[in-house]
Design a protein around this motif. Sequence first.
Motif, PDB file in Angstrom:
ATOM      1  N   PHE A  98       0.833  -1.196   0.000  1.00  0.00           N
ATOM      2  CA  PHE A  98       0.000   0.000   0.000  1.00  0.00           C
ATOM      3  C   PHE A  98       0.871   1.251   0.000  1.00  0.00           C
ATOM      4  O   PHE A  98       1.868   1.331   0.726  1.00  0.00           O
ATOM      5  CB  PHE A  98      -0.915  -0.006   1.224  1.00  0.00           C
ATOM      6  N   ARG A  99       0.516   2.224  -0.797  1.00  0.00           N
ATOM      7  CA  ARG A  99       1.291   3.458  -0.889  1.00  0.00           C
ATOM      8  C   ARG A  99       1.020   4.352   0.316  1.00  0.00           C
ATOM      9  O   ARG A  99      -0.130   4.650   0.653  1.00  0.00           O
ATOM     10  CB  ARG A  99       0.926   4.208  -2.173  1.00  0.00           C
ATOM     11  N   LYS A 100       2.089   4.775   0.968  1.00  0.00           N
ATOM     12  CA  LYS A 100       1.955   5.577   2.179  1.00  0.00           C
ATOM     13  C   LYS A 100       1.271   6.915   1.910  1.00  0.00           C
ATOM     14  O   LYS A 100       0.589   7.463   2.780  1.00  0.00           O
ATOM     15  CB  LYS A 100       3.325   5.806   2.819  1.00  0.00           C
ATOM     16  N   ASP A 101       1.465   7.440   0.685  1.00  0.00           N
ATOM     17  CA  ASP A 101       0.864   8.735   0.396  1.00  0.00           C
ATOM     18  C   ASP A 101      -0.638   8.645   0.144  1.00  0.00           C
ATOM     19  O   ASP A 101      -1.301   9.667  -0.075  1.00  0.00           O
ATOM     20  CB  ASP A 101       1.559   9.396  -0.795  1.00  0.00           C
ATOM     21  N   ARG A 102      -1.220   7.427   0.174  1.00  0.00           N
ATOM     22  CA  ARG A 102      -2.655   7.256   0.002  1.00  0.00           C
ATOM     23  C   ARG A 102      -3.331   6.839   1.310  1.00  0.00           C
ATOM     24  O   ARG A 102      -4.474   6.377   1.304  1.00  0.00           O
ATOM     25  CB  ARG A 102      -2.924   6.203  -1.082  1.00  0.00           C
ATOM     26  N   ASP A 103      -2.634   7.009   2.416  1.00  0.00           N
ATOM     27  CA  ASP A 103      -3.156   6.650   3.738  1.00  0.00           C
ATOM     28  C   ASP A 103      -4.468   7.393   4.014  1.00  0.00           C
ATOM     29  O   ASP A 103      -4.499   8.627   4.024  1.00  0.00           O
ATOM     30  CB  ASP A 103      -2.111   7.015   4.792  1.00  0.00           C
ATOM     31  N   PRO A 104      -5.576   6.679   4.243  1.00  0.00           N
ATOM     32  CA  PRO A 104      -6.839   7.353   4.558  1.00  0.00           C
ATOM     33  C   PRO A 104      -6.772   8.192   5.829  1.00  0.00           C
ATOM     34  O   PRO A 104      -7.576   9.110   6.005  1.00  0.00           O
ATOM     35  CB  PRO A 104      -7.833   6.191   4.723  1.00  0.00           C
ATOM     36  N   LEU A 105      -5.823   7.862   6.719  1.00  0.00           N
ATOM     37  CA  LEU A 105      -5.650   8.635   7.949  1.00  0.00           C
ATOM     38  C   LEU A 105      -4.450   9.558   7.842  1.00  0.00           C
ATOM     39  O   LEU A 105      -3.786   9.856   8.842  1.00  0.00           O
ATOM     40  CB  LEU A 105      -5.474   7.700   9.152  1.00  0.00           C
ATOM     41  N   GLY A 106      -4.173  10.018   6.644  1.00  0.00           N
ATOM     42  CA  GLY A 106      -2.984  10.839   6.431  1.00  0.00           C
ATOM     43  C   GLY A 106      -2.945  12.091   7.276  1.00  0.00           C
ATOM     44  O   GLY A 106      -1.872  12.635   7.543  1.00  0.00           O
ATOM     45  N   GLY A 107      -4.105  12.541   7.748  1.00  0.00           N
ATOM     46  CA  GLY A 107      -4.123  13.732   8.580  1.00  0.00           C
ATOM     47  C   GLY A 107      -3.877  13.468  10.049  1.00  0.00           C
ATOM     48  O   GLY A 107      -3.750  14.397  10.849  1.00  0.00           O
ATOM     49  N   SER A 108      -3.786  12.172  10.434  1.00  0.00           N
ATOM     50  CA  SER A 108      -3.567  11.822  11.843  1.00  0.00           C
ATOM     51  C   SER A 108      -2.073  11.792  12.150  1.00  0.00           C
ATOM     52  O   SER A 108      -1.274  11.249  11.377  1.00  0.00           O
ATOM     53  CB  SER A 108      -4.175  10.451  12.153  1.00  0.00           C
ATOM     54  N   LYS A 109      -1.693  12.374  13.257  1.00  0.00           N
ATOM     55  CA  LYS A 109      -0.298  12.346  13.684  1.00  0.00           C
ATOM     56  C   LYS A 109       0.012  11.125  14.539  1.00  0.00           C
ATOM     57  O   LYS A 109       1.174  10.867  14.858  1.00  0.00           O
ATOM     58  CB  LYS A 109       0.044  13.617  14.456  1.00  0.00           C
ATOM     59  N   GLN A 110      -1.032  10.356  14.919  1.00  0.00           N
ATOM     60  CA  GLN A 110      -0.844   9.252  15.852  1.00  0.00           C
ATOM     61  C   GLN A 110      -1.026   7.886  15.202  1.00  0.00           C
ATOM     62  O   GLN A 110      -0.413   6.909  15.625  1.00  0.00           O
ATOM     63  CB  GLN A 110      -1.829   9.394  17.025  1.00  0.00           C
ATOM     64  N   PHE A 111      -1.857   7.795  14.164  1.00  0.00           N
ATOM     65  CA  PHE A 111      -2.180   6.501  13.566  1.00  0.00           C
ATOM     66  C   PHE A 111      -2.091   6.571  12.048  1.00  0.00           C
ATOM     67  O   PHE A 111      -2.306   7.634  11.446  1.00  0.00           O
ATOM     68  CB  PHE A 111      -3.595   6.052  13.967  1.00  0.00           C
ATOM     69  N   SER A 112      -1.782   5.418  11.446  1.00  0.00           N
ATOM     70  CA  SER A 112      -1.850   5.284   9.996  1.00  0.00           C
ATOM     71  C   SER A 112      -2.461   3.923   9.678  1.00  0.00           C
ATOM     72  O   SER A 112      -2.472   3.013  10.517  1.00  0.00           O
ATOM     73  CB  SER A 112      -0.456   5.400   9.359  1.00  0.00           C
TER      74      SER A 112
END
Length: 498
Positions: A65-79
């Motif tokens: 999975f591409r890290k830049d497509r993380d649905p939680l990309g705005g979270s500083k605590q979880f990915s």
Amino acid sequence: MAVQADAQSPEATETFGPNLPEPFNFENVAALAEERAASVYTQPVSKLVGSFADLDYDKYRGIRFRKDRDPLGGSKQFSVDLLSPGTIFYEPVQINLVRDGISEHIPFDPSMLEFDPSQFPDGADLETVGDMGWSGFRMRTFLNRPGVMDEFLVFQGASYFRAVARGTLYGLSARGLAIKTGSPDGEEFPLFTDFWIVEPQPGDEGVRIYAILDSKSVAAAYQFDVTPGAVTMVRTRMALFPRVDLRETGLAPLTSMFWFSPASRRAVDDYRPACHDSDGLQMHTGAGQNLWRGLMSPRNLQISSFVDSNPKGFGLVQRAREFETFQDAEALYHLRPSAWIEPEGDWGDGEVRLIEIPVENEFNDNIVSYWLPKDVIPGGQRTEFRYRLSFSALPPSDLPLAKVRQVRSGRSINVETTRSYIIDFDLGMFRDQLPQFQVSASEGRIVHAYLKALPEQHVLRLAFEFEPGRAELAELRAALTDNEGLALSETWMSRWAA
């Protein structure tokens, strides 16, 4: 607690403000599960095409999975990583993100994946790929090292999921339900078909996940509140909507692997002293008893039942925490977590059931434990259960009782048909005076039992021999006691089979 619940709960009436829609919550998921239960079950299957067809293990691992497509990309605590279909993962899983109380579907999109060129030298064939669904997801957080997000939770495959705590590696698995496990009619494997990951807010220490489970017998709604750390806690709520009366349905199931140990090493030719993800089933009964049942890899399938009422806790445990126990520098079995179930509320009468399946290697899980209610879970109505599932090196203990440190067993040097047992308890409070002990067998005879302190090893050793006679099966028990028979240790249990 098992309860018949109303269609709405106080939770369902919360709103974010005047004239705003109700936020997505557990009751939304329960309503969808109830709707599923009212229809005939059809198992979902994806037709894998293009680069997702006919994948072997190495090729599947080459899809990331591409890290830049993380649905939680705005979270500083979880990915979160969404997991590709392929190999044994062919049931489509629908994944949604709940943001600001609104559910948003995340359709399968191969552009969100990277393909290792060493496994796909001609590039990936994505032209014929439609929305095949995902196969699951994994989550990461800052668990072991500052600034590094480590994986701590994964849902993938049927109703299986795994978690780790700080300083541990993946080992045993939990499941949504265990239906007809060990039954001659064959096991029914329910599937988690839909997930909703609630976007964490700044400062949140955990994450909330909703899920729907579906199978021929039952549809169900789940809520998992997961807090990773030194103990990774998965607080679980489930609402069952059975299509039929549920009789052989296990709650809070755990699945693990046990091949051999010094206590059970049948016909094993291996350089390692032991090989297992868990070495025992630990139980804290409703009556306050503390039990330890050592695991084994039997010649034939074995089913053990431990009758109880309102159990305080049970779980599959890996007590062997030293590298020397396994001598395995690759699998690192001494770092596998234990899993502990604590029911919330009144679970009533039933049994902790343990199933042990013959195995000839370490590549297949062969141990299952769960709670089996005595009463039928009725079809056609909603029934809820709640429990806390913790992953950690060892489960919590609140009683000052000596625990079983290690068990060894082998053929007696005196009589070929006799079995020798060595049980090491924590030395602890017994340094000044040896306690009494009790050893018993349901069949056969116990002989030459004695107790000896080994101060340098910090253990109290109980040794005895078991003469089976004509017995085909025997249940063995042992415990340390005071002069009045009061338990000073947990009760060790084992099954001997011819």
